[in-house]
Design an enzyme around this catalytic site. Sequence first.
Site, short mmCIF file in Angstrom:
data_model
loop_
_atom_site.label_atom_id
_atom_site.label_comp_id
_atom_site.label_asym_id
_atom_site.label_seq_id
_atom_site.Cartn_x
_atom_site.Cartn_y
_atom_site.Cartn_z
N ARG A 1 70.22 55.33 54.51
CA ARG A 1 69.66 56.65 55.06
C ARG A 1 68.20 56.33 55.56
O ARG A 1 67.85 55.16 55.72
CB ARG A 1 69.64 57.78 53.94
CG ARG A 1 71.25 58.05 53.75
CD ARG A 1 71.68 59.02 52.90
NE ARG A 1 71.21 60.21 53.60
CZ ARG A 1 70.67 61.39 52.82
NH1 ARG A 1 70.63 61.40 51.61
NH2 ARG A 1 70.12 62.35 53.49
N GLU B 1 70.81 56.53 36.99
CA GLU B 1 70.52 57.00 38.13
C GLU B 1 71.71 57.24 39.05
O GLU B 1 72.62 56.45 39.29
CB GLU B 1 69.72 56.32 39.05
CG GLU B 1 69.31 56.99 40.28
CD GLU B 1 68.13 55.95 41.19
OE1 GLU B 1 67.41 56.54 41.75
OE2 GLU B 1 68.38 54.72 40.94
N HIS C 1 73.60 59.01 42.58
CA HIS C 1 73.61 59.56 43.98
C HIS C 1 74.94 59.86 44.80
O HIS C 1 75.76 58.74 44.34
CB HIS C 1 72.59 58.67 44.96
CG HIS C 1 71.25 58.60 44.41
ND1 HIS C 1 70.35 59.41 44.64
CD2 HIS C 1 70.67 57.42 43.77
CE1 HIS C 1 69.01 59.18 44.04
NE2 HIS C 1 69.19 57.97 43.64
N ASN D 1 70.63 62.86 38.68
CA ASN D 1 70.60 62.92 40.02
C ASN D 1 69.31 63.60 40.17
O ASN D 1 69.48 64.83 40.34
CB ASN D 1 71.68 63.55 40.58
CG ASN D 1 71.94 63.50 42.20
OD1 ASN D 1 70.78 63.18 42.53
ND2 ASN D 1 72.86 63.74 42.85
N ARG E 1 75.58 72.24 51.81
CA ARG E 1 74.47 71.60 52.55
C ARG E 1 74.81 70.18 52.94
O ARG E 1 75.30 69.41 52.04
CB ARG E 1 73.27 71.52 51.37
CG ARG E 1 72.13 70.46 51.74
CD ARG E 1 71.15 70.40 50.64
NE ARG E 1 70.08 69.47 51.03
CZ ARG E 1 69.71 68.37 50.50
NH1 ARG E 1 70.36 68.08 49.34
NH2 ARG E 1 68.92 67.68 50.98
N TYR F 1 77.12 64.68 51.96
CA TYR F 1 77.22 64.86 50.34
C TYR F 1 78.64 65.47 49.76
O TYR F 1 78.91 65.58 48.89
CB TYR F 1 76.14 66.05 49.98
CG TYR F 1 74.66 65.67 50.08
CD1 TYR F 1 73.97 64.49 49.53
CD2 TYR F 1 73.90 66.25 51.19
CE1 TYR F 1 72.79 63.91 49.96
CE2 TYR F 1 72.69 65.98 51.60
CZ TYR F 1 72.17 64.58 50.56
OH TYR F 1 70.92 64.33 50.79
N ALA G 1 65.79 64.65 45.76
CA ALA G 1 64.47 64.31 46.43
C ALA G 1 63.35 63.67 45.61
O ALA G 1 62.58 62.64 46.08
CB ALA G 1 64.02 65.11 47.63
N PRO H 1 66.47 69.01 42.72
CA PRO H 1 66.56 69.99 43.75
C PRO H 1 67.76 69.96 44.64
O PRO H 1 67.91 68.81 45.12
CB PRO H 1 65.11 69.71 44.38
CG PRO H 1 64.45 68.96 43.41
CD PRO H 1 65.19 68.24 42.36
N ASN H 2 67.95 71.20 45.12
CA ASN H 2 68.91 71.20 46.02
C ASN H 2 70.33 70.88 45.95
O ASN H 2 71.26 71.22 46.70
CB ASN H 2 68.71 70.71 47.44
CG ASN H 2 67.21 71.20 47.86
OD1 ASN H 2 67.00 72.58 48.02
ND2 ASN H 2 66.39 70.29 48.21
#
Length: 141
Positions: A104, A95, A97, A71, A14, A19, A74, A6-7
Amino acid sequence: MVLNGPNLNLLGSREPAIYGRDTLDDIAVRLEEQAATLGLELDIRQSNHEGHLVDWLHEAGARGALAVLLNAGALTHTSIAILDAIKGINVPVIEVHLSNPHTREEFRHTSFVARAAKGTIAGFGAASYRLALDAAAALRQ
């Protein structure tokens, strides 16, 4: 396979301070170039829907993919379904990121993906994907 959650379709616009300014298409172009030099073929996908990611993980298992770069966005911090999908396939998942979740918000410190992933690469911006692809290529040996 390179799966994005998502996103991630909003990369470049964004929260660029977190990012970066690279779009997902920018990242994909560089990954395809790198894959060609490594003798790998990529299948790069993005969805804002958890079920698509689960289905794609199953597909990676059925196809016998070398690895999955994931990735999950969320969903990393919330999805037992993705955790179970990773555990249900015989394909290493790396994984990925862009940011370092541990620097964070507290809720980002938990990763269900990491509980079943071969490893995690985080915090190197768009280069995280390139590092993950190198790690996937090393799995051939």
